[in-house]
Scaffold this motif. Sequence first.
Motif, mmCIF file in Angstrom:
data_model
loop_
_atom_site.group_PDB
_atom_site.id
_atom_site.type_symbol
_atom_site.label_atom_id
_atom_site.label_comp_id
_atom_site.label_asym_id
_atom_site.label_seq_id
_atom_site.Cartn_x
_atom_site.Cartn_y
_atom_site.Cartn_z
ATOM 1 N N LEU A 131 19.125 92.023 73.865
ATOM 2 C CA LEU A 131 18.637 92.856 74.964
ATOM 3 C C LEU A 131 19.846 93.212 75.816
ATOM 4 C CD1 LEU A 131 15.624 90.565 75.824
ATOM 5 C CD2 LEU A 131 15.475 92.810 74.784
ATOM 6 N N GLY A 132 19.672 94.206 76.693
ATOM 7 C CA GLY A 132 20.778 94.534 77.593
ATOM 8 C C GLY A 132 21.426 95.858 77.255
ATOM 9 N N TYR A 133 22.632 96.058 77.778
ATOM 10 C CA TYR A 133 23.286 97.354 77.633
ATOM 11 C C TYR A 133 24.790 97.185 77.686
ATOM 12 C CZ TYR A 133 24.213 96.847 82.592
ATOM 13 O OH TYR A 133 24.652 96.366 83.796
ATOM 14 N N VAL A 192 20.916 88.158 75.814
ATOM 15 C CA VAL A 192 20.954 89.275 76.749
ATOM 16 C C VAL A 192 22.413 89.540 77.080
ATOM 17 C CG1 VAL A 192 20.244 90.108 79.014
ATOM 18 C CG2 VAL A 192 18.783 88.511 77.761
ATOM 19 N N ILE A 193 22.854 90.785 76.867
ATOM 20 C CA ILE A 193 24.255 91.121 77.099
ATOM 21 C C ILE A 193 24.342 92.271 78.086
ATOM 22 C CG2 ILE A 193 26.361 92.023 76.011
ATOM 23 C CD1 ILE A 193 25.359 90.777 73.385
ATOM 24 N N GLU A 194 25.140 92.072 79.145
ATOM 25 C CA GLU A 194 25.424 93.169 80.072
ATOM 26 C C GLU A 194 26.908 93.436 79.970
ATOM 27 O OE1 GLU A 194 23.260 91.688 83.913
ATOM 28 O OE2 GLU A 194 23.875 93.763 84.236
#
Lengths: 271, 780
Positions: free
Chosen positions: A255-257, A36-38
């Motif tokens: 996942l993420g944005y 998961v990357i923000e």
Amino acid sequence: MKYIQLGCLLFLAISLLSACQKVIHLDLKPSDQPYVIEGIVTDQPGTCRVLISRTKQFADDNSFQGVSGAEVTLADDAGDTVRLVERGAGVYTDSMFIGATGHRYALQVTVGGKRFTASSTMPSKVTLDSAYIAEEDFFGDATKQLNVMYQDPAGQPDYYKFVEFVNGVQVQQLFVGDDQLTDGKEVTSTLRYFDDKDNKNDVPKIKTGDTIKVNMECIDAAVYKYWSSLESSATGSSQSASPANPVTNIAGGALGYFSAYTLQQKVIIAP
Amino acid sequence: MKMNKAYLLLFLGLLTGFHTYAQQPSGSAHYTISGTVTAQKSGETLIGATVRAAGAGTVTNEYGFFSITLPQGTYQLQVSAIGMQSHEEKVTLDRSIRMNVTLRDETLSLEGVTISSSRTDRSITNPLMGVNKLSAADIKNVPALLGERDVLKTIQLLPGIKSAGDGNSGFYVRGGASDQNLILLDDAPVYNASHLLGFFSTFNADAVKNITVYKGDMPAQYGGRLSSVEDIRMNDGNNQQYHVSGGIGLISAKLSVEGPIQQGKSSFLVTARRTYADLFLKLSPDSSINNNKLYFYDLNAKMNYILGDKDRLYFSGYFGRDVLGVQRTFGLDWGNETGTLRWNHLYNDKLFSNTSLIFSNYNYNISVASGANNFNIFSQIRDWHIKEEFDWYLSNRHQIRFGLNSIYHVMRPGEVKPGSATSNFNADLLENRFSWENAAYFSDVWKASKRLNITYGLRFTAFSILGKGDFFHLDDAGNILDTLHYNSGQFVKTYFNPEPRLAFSYQLNATSSVKVSYARNVQNLHLISNSTASNPTDKWVASTNIIRPEIADQFSAGYYKNLWDDTYELTVEAYYKRMQNQIDYRNGADVFINTNAIETELLFGKGRAYGIEWLFKKTAGKFTGWLSYTLSKTQLQVNGINQDQWYNARQDRTHDISIVGTYKLNKKWSFSADWVFYTGDAVTFPSGKYLIDGQVVYYYTKRNDYRMPAYHRLDIGATLQLRQKKKFSSDLVFSIYNVYGRENAYTITFEQSKDDPDRTDAVQTALFKFIPSVSYDFKF
């Protein structure tokens, strides 16, 4: 439209003659754990950061478990790249990096033998004209809600995200919108949230003397798609018939944005 | 395509066979007995009444008309209908006779036992096996939510027809979605047949004469939806005497007035129903309460005229609306209006025709007025429809139906209007969409031999999409590549589809028969909805250059047996349905989006549904009822969803059981109960979770891989017949919905535990526990 969903939810609330809720136990099958990357780049100093973690199993706790040892680089459209430094498990920052309107930024993350890339263009800045508290009355229950006002630029698609803090605590609600029906208009948006009295963890409702802070983010179309699809199908309590992962702008299977946005803040005291 | 060629050859072969049969053997003159079957007390025509003589038989059509052709001679004509005493008459046939038969209501003996010689309306010799018919009496005998008997809720107790669940409207037939059911009220389609989030349907059960349900194998005169047809016929109005009836229940009050305009020749019927709970809201002094609105109403008005021996004219209208208003801030209302004008004409004693002109309108309106945020959203679908159908009773071996249908649809998908000049909303008008649906059909019920009946038919439809409007070309990701502009009246595209219908029914012996059938159905109107509860704000969308017509091919086989002197009926049916061009939504699709290019949010794929249905019914005696069990599966496969793998459709429910019973204790009391059980819907639950912006977000892998908990509940009811005077009768109806208070899951959501923010809970919301009700009905 949010109003339709709000209306139908209210309708449901009124019509429920003897509804009841209870916690149940479900046997959920464990699955793979994607990354998961923000990724965030703004036009304000000290805000650039990338958070990396992995999904957790349903029964795990809700704390942030960052992933160390990733290689994170940011590049702007002039070709300059910067390597972010890990400051705490899973949190990668650069204190100097500031974005500017109209520029396209690219993120690259290499972790665990996988490579993820994303890009986002910082949109133009729409001024947050004012933020004020107004009282609303729903069925005899008066609540104070935060309202924000801004002038939407005409003739271009604009997307907005707001974050509300009450006495320093972030309100756990997504406030995103576009200008599909309000192009060129002076917009007043109510950042409405409700406090469930049974839930100790909910942010309590606004009362006199509270310090309210609002962040206004002007985001690009792909990031708006991420937040609106998250809101409609991945919060766990959506009305969508088909819950699904939000539409990400990150390529490679994470996942993420990754969002490059303009940031403005206003602080007010509730009257 | 190979299927079509083979079918065409078979069809031609049968046609030539049919020509030789049509020739009467020379030497014996044949004459025709024709006429109408009506109920004596009310003058109402009887649908589906059996008329038999010397081994030949037929059934009255939707207007009560029959025609039977026999060689010259003397016969015992037997006429019977469910709920009526049968009638026998000696007829000397030396010329064609026109006779109108009246039947008396079945009587109750002193002990309260029903006397009726037609114990079951199911004669094994009837070629139309596998069709479910419910009369008004069947609907009255089932306990209902809040005392309201409901036609659509009652059919959900039959096998193969599944309820959408508590609080949801719509129903699923043989695995099909809820927009795949054609609901007709006196020939007019009803687009949204539910009030108040699906608790009640728009049909006032008091005025319903008959409902016929076809589960996918509909005859050629019906078309336009894949999974079923619910053909609801209302009473026409008593043409002998005036009657007023009505009732008041916990939620609503209703009134019905009917009577002759000219006795025996013309009559009218007006029924109305309205909820009254909101009147109490108005009494409150608190302005945050008395400003709210919550009500629905239904109004049906009908008139009919018998214009002589050969003609009859009917006018009918239906108006219904649901209104919800939260103070002055938010308002939502929706409703249907339909109007039909029908003309029955007898060309001769073998050719009956009906011409219908139909208007149907469904719209909804949302208004928001909160500070500077004020706007209205409006959406509507409107149909103009002309239908011409012929019933040709050619001979006792061939009963032919043929006709033409033409519908012009105008859709206004969405109009946003600012509520005032200072509103911070712009006006936004989606383009209207125009389409023209034409169909021609032919069908023959052919008594091929003493034991074999073959029903074969073809419906041929042409669906044309017309301008004025913009249509699009999209890439695989749903982005618009090209916009095509069409002018008013220009043809964008026409879809031609032949829909063959074929059924073979073979009588094994006097009490049992088997049937095999195949039907193709095509659907050009699609309901766009992406939420768990079917909302009144779902959009009806017509096929376009991108949205292709949905097609279903259904094969079914059935075994029917009457047992123990016709007091029990056993039906076993199995089906396999293959569906094409099924619609699903891209991940994160926004179906409320106000865009002309709705196709950017859609994905298309295929579906399959199969199952086996059992029905065991007791039709006579003090205790009657039925037990129904369906074992089934429904799946979809759409590229772009679930990694392109087959997944369970939301309405896939493995087991579905209904047990219904009614016991007539004596003249005063009768009791009823029903128990339903079904496997939960297929749902998508999270496989993990993660944090985004400090908030817990859920991770999903497969689509619809989990199940909601099983649903079951028991309802009981009792009817007490109060003093019945000569001209006045009344009764009290008691019922309890969900007697043992099972908390059936309406939704399961995921959230941080209220006690411990580090834990995630699954929270189940259930809507109804026990709901008792009382209602009072009267008639004079």
